[in-house]
Motif scaffolding. Structure first.
Motif, PDB file in Angstrom:
ATOM      1  N   ARG A  76       0.832  -1.207   0.000  1.00 23.46           N
ATOM      2  CA  ARG A  76       0.000   0.000   0.000  1.00 23.46           C
ATOM      3  C   ARG A  76       0.865   1.255   0.000  1.00 23.46           C
ATOM      4  N   LEU A  77       1.917   1.238   0.808  1.00 24.62           N
ATOM      5  CA  LEU A  77       2.807   2.391   0.856  1.00 24.62           C
ATOM      6  C   LEU A  77       3.467   2.631  -0.493  1.00 24.62           C
ATOM      7  N   ALA A  78       3.928   1.541  -1.141  1.00 24.33           N
ATOM      8  CA  ALA A  78       4.551   1.677  -2.458  1.00 24.33           C
ATOM      9  C   ALA A  78       3.560   2.232  -3.472  1.00 24.33           C
ATOM     10  N   ARG A  79       2.314   1.761  -3.410  1.00 20.48           N
ATOM     11  CA  ARG A  79       1.293   2.252  -4.342  1.00 20.48           C
ATOM     12  C   ARG A  79       1.009   3.728  -4.100  1.00 20.48           C
ATOM     13  N   ASP A  80       0.873   4.112  -2.828  1.00 16.11           N
ATOM     14  CA  ASP A  80       0.572   5.506  -2.516  1.00 16.11           C
ATOM     15  C   ASP A  80       1.709   6.432  -2.936  1.00 16.11           C
ATOM     16  N   LEU A  81       2.953   5.980  -2.719  1.00 12.08           N
ATOM     17  CA  LEU A  81       4.088   6.793  -3.149  1.00 12.08           C
ATOM     18  C   LEU A  81       4.087   6.970  -4.656  1.00 12.08           C
ATOM     19  N   HIS A  82       3.806   5.881  -5.375  1.00 12.16           N
ATOM     20  CA  HIS A  82       3.758   5.964  -6.835  1.00 12.16           C
ATOM     21  C   HIS A  82       2.641   6.894  -7.283  1.00 12.16           C
ATOM     22  N   ASP A  83       1.429   6.680  -6.735  1.00  9.76           N
ATOM     23  CA  ASP A  83       0.273   7.453  -7.179  1.00  9.76           C
ATOM     24  C   ASP A  83       0.392   8.921  -6.816  1.00  9.76           C
ATOM     25  N   SER A  84       0.878   9.193  -5.610  1.00  4.49           N
ATOM     26  CA  SER A  84       0.884  10.572  -5.131  1.00  4.49           C
ATOM     27  C   SER A  84       2.126  11.334  -5.564  1.00  4.49           C
ATOM     28  N   ILE A  85       3.283  10.894  -5.119  1.00  7.24           N
ATOM     29  CA  ILE A  85       4.495  11.677  -5.329  1.00  7.24           C
ATOM     30  C   ILE A  85       4.933  11.658  -6.790  1.00  7.24           C
ATOM     31  N   VAL A  86       4.963  10.479  -7.404  1.00  5.73           N
ATOM     32  CA  VAL A  86       5.383  10.395  -8.806  1.00  5.73           C
ATOM     33  C   VAL A  86       4.443  11.197  -9.695  1.00  5.73           C
ATOM     34  N   GLN A  87       3.127  11.046  -9.480  1.00  6.00           N
ATOM     35  CA  GLN A  87       2.172  11.753 -10.319  1.00  6.00           C
ATOM     36  C   GLN A  87       2.231  13.266 -10.077  1.00  6.00           C
ATOM     37  N   THR A  88       2.457  13.670  -8.823  1.00  2.00           N
ATOM     38  CA  THR A  88       2.569  15.104  -8.539  1.00  2.00           C
ATOM     39  C   THR A  88       3.779  15.702  -9.245  1.00  2.00           C
ATOM     40  N   LEU A  89       4.912  15.018  -9.168  1.00  2.00           N
ATOM     41  CA  LEU A  89       6.112  15.522  -9.841  1.00  2.00           C
ATOM     42  C   LEU A  89       5.917  15.562 -11.355  1.00  2.00           C
ATOM     43  N   TYR A  90       5.227  14.553 -11.881  1.00  5.08           N
ATOM     44  CA  TYR A  90       4.953  14.551 -13.319  1.00  5.08           C
ATOM     45  C   TYR A  90       4.060  15.738 -13.694  1.00  5.08           C
ATOM     46  N   GLY A  91       3.048  16.011 -12.860  1.00  5.26           N
ATOM     47  CA  GLY A  91       2.179  17.152 -13.126  1.00  5.26           C
ATOM     48  C   GLY A  91       2.939  18.463 -13.083  1.00  5.26           C
ATOM     49  N   ILE A  92       3.857  18.604 -12.126  1.00  3.05           N
ATOM     50  CA  ILE A  92       4.675  19.814 -12.048  1.00  3.05           C
ATOM     51  C   ILE A  92       5.528  19.959 -13.304  1.00  3.05           C
ATOM     52  N   SER A  93       6.075  18.832 -13.771  1.00  2.00           N
ATOM     53  CA  SER A  93       6.879  18.869 -14.994  1.00  2.00           C
ATOM     54  C   SER A  93       6.055  19.329 -16.185  1.00  2.00           C
ATOM     55  N   LEU A  94       4.836  18.799 -16.310  1.00  2.00           N
ATOM     56  CA  LEU A  94       3.968  19.223 -17.414  1.00  2.00           C
ATOM     57  C   LEU A  94       3.615  20.705 -17.283  1.00  2.00           C
ATOM     58  N   GLY A  95       3.294  21.129 -16.041  1.00  2.00           N
ATOM     59  CA  GLY A  95       2.951  22.529 -15.836  1.00  2.00           C
ATOM     60  C   GLY A  95       4.095  23.465 -16.168  1.00  2.00           C
ATOM     61  N   ALA A  96       5.323  23.067 -15.829  1.00  2.00           N
ATOM     62  CA  ALA A  96       6.489  23.891 -16.150  1.00  2.00           C
ATOM     63  C   ALA A  96       6.674  24.002 -17.659  1.00  2.00           C
ATOM     64  N   GLY A  97       6.461  22.880 -18.355  1.00  2.00           N
ATOM     65  CA  GLY A  97       6.563  22.922 -19.811  1.00  2.00           C
ATOM     66  C   GLY A  97       5.526  23.833 -20.429  1.00  2.00           C
ATOM     67  N   THR A  98       4.305  23.770 -19.900  1.00  2.00           N
ATOM     68  CA  THR A  98       3.240  24.640 -20.391  1.00  2.00           C
ATOM     69  C   THR A  98       3.582  26.109 -20.164  1.00  2.00           C
ATOM     70  N   ALA A  99       4.073  26.420 -18.955  1.00  2.00           N
ATOM     71  CA  ALA A  99       4.420  27.812 -18.642  1.00  2.00           C
ATOM     72  C   ALA A  99       5.513  28.322 -19.571  1.00  2.00           C
ATOM     73  N   ALA A 100       6.504  27.470 -19.849  1.00  2.00           N
ATOM     74  CA  ALA A 100       7.592  27.881 -20.738  1.00  2.00           C
ATOM     75  C   ALA A 100       7.083  28.173 -22.141  1.00  2.00           C
ATOM     76  N   GLU A 101       6.142  27.329 -22.630  1.00  2.00           N
ATOM     77  CA  GLU A 101       5.595  27.528 -23.977  1.00  2.00           C
ATOM     78  C   GLU A 101       4.776  28.817 -24.063  1.00  2.00           C
TER      79      GLU A 101
END
Length: 301
Positions: A107-132
């Motif tokens: 459960r901990l591994a799943r939550d880390l994947h779902d929460s932290i990995v997805q949040t960092l991915y969203g930040i990466s996408l948002g940064a790319g959008t802002a740059a464009e």
């Protein structure tokens, strides 16, 4: 696990005033019993497990816990509707409390994947959008930067929430439909995603556990569509009523072999587990070159 199954029998007998209780697995086969035996229709049990709704047949009551467990009770008298409605959430809580350390690590591994990995991915996408957008549309770029700040703060809260078993910060005070709209609009803002569409046909009142499960499933499915599918059309749909809610993410991308190795296989497993933990089911319809449909059907409470 045997203690948890015995606990399910005791809980079912107490709530329904039953003479006996039996726990069936997904086979279906009896894996625990308490009290006199009752005749169990295994074919019917299998169908009830798939539907996920309680069914009374003569003096026998079939109570689904999740897609893998069904409790069958022999009744002294007809149970009250509120007792039957309370059984599944209490049963899932009992199972969670009895989970072994290996399950907790999963459960901990799943939550880390779902929460932290997805949040960092969203930040990466948002940064790319802002740059464009920075030169062509500064106002929208500022919106993207504000979203990055909010998402980073939410990610920190989520990390603490994993430890404290709290709900994701994204959902607190917003509601499911609002949270999904914000998630979708952020991903849709990336250049080249004009074919993304949102259909919120309902804003169902759901339990915090179901709300979190649906949000995390949407986050994973949209993330997979963005990262792996190569899709030109992606649609997020939410519909429901007083008893069930259905979330769909549909894309026209490359698809994949569901049972074979593929880039999003950990996410697929995570989505299935999240749906099952709240008594729902997750279906995936896909094939190479045929796009993907992720459909989560969950009870509202």
């Amino acid at each position: 696990m045997s203690a948890a199954l015995d606990g399910l029998c005791a809980l079912a007998r107490e709530l329904t005033r039953a003479r006996s209780a039996h726990v069936l697995d997904a086979s279906p086969a009896v894996v625990a019993s308490a009290g006199p035996s009752v005749e169990v229709d295994l074919d019917l049990a299998g169908r009830i497990l798939h539907r996920g709704l309680p069914v009374a047949v003569r003096r026998t009551l079939y109570l689904p816990v999740n897609p893998g467990l069904l409790v069958v009770v022999g009744q002294r008298r007809a149970p009250r509707a509120e007792d039957v409605a309370a059984f599944a959430p209490l049963a899932r809580q009992l199972l969670a409390e009895c989970a072994d350390p290996v399950r907790e690590r999963e459960r901990l591994a799943r939550d880390l994947h779902d929460s932290i990995v997805q949040t960092l991915y969203g930040i990466s996408l948002g940064a790319g959008t802002a740059a464009e957008l920075m030169h062509g549309n500064p106002a929208h770029a500022q919106e993207s930067l504000a979203w990055i700040q909010e998402t980073a703060a939410a990610g920190l809260t989520d990390l603490r929430g994993i430890i404290l078993r709290l709900r994701p910060e994204t959902l607190v005070g917003a509601g499911l439909a609002t949270a999904l709209k914000g998630l979708f609009e952020t991903l849709h803002a990336v250049p080249g995603r004009d074919g993304w569409g949102l259909q919120l046909d309902a804003d169902p009142v759901v339990s915090p556990e179901v709300e979190e499960a649906l949000y995390r499933i949407a986050l994973e499915a949209l993330g997979n569509a963005a990262r792996h599918a190569g899709a030109s059309q992606v649609t997020l749909r939410l519909a429901g009523d007083d008893t069930h809610v259905v979330l769909e993410v549909v894309d026209d991308g490359v698809g994949f072999v569901l049972d074979g190795p593929h880039p999003g296989r950990l996410g697929v497993r995570s989505m299935r587990e999240r749906a099952a933990l709240v008594g729902g089911r997750l279906e995936i319809d896909t094939a190479p070159g045929a796009g993907t449909v992720v459909r989560a059907a969950l009870p509202t409470g």
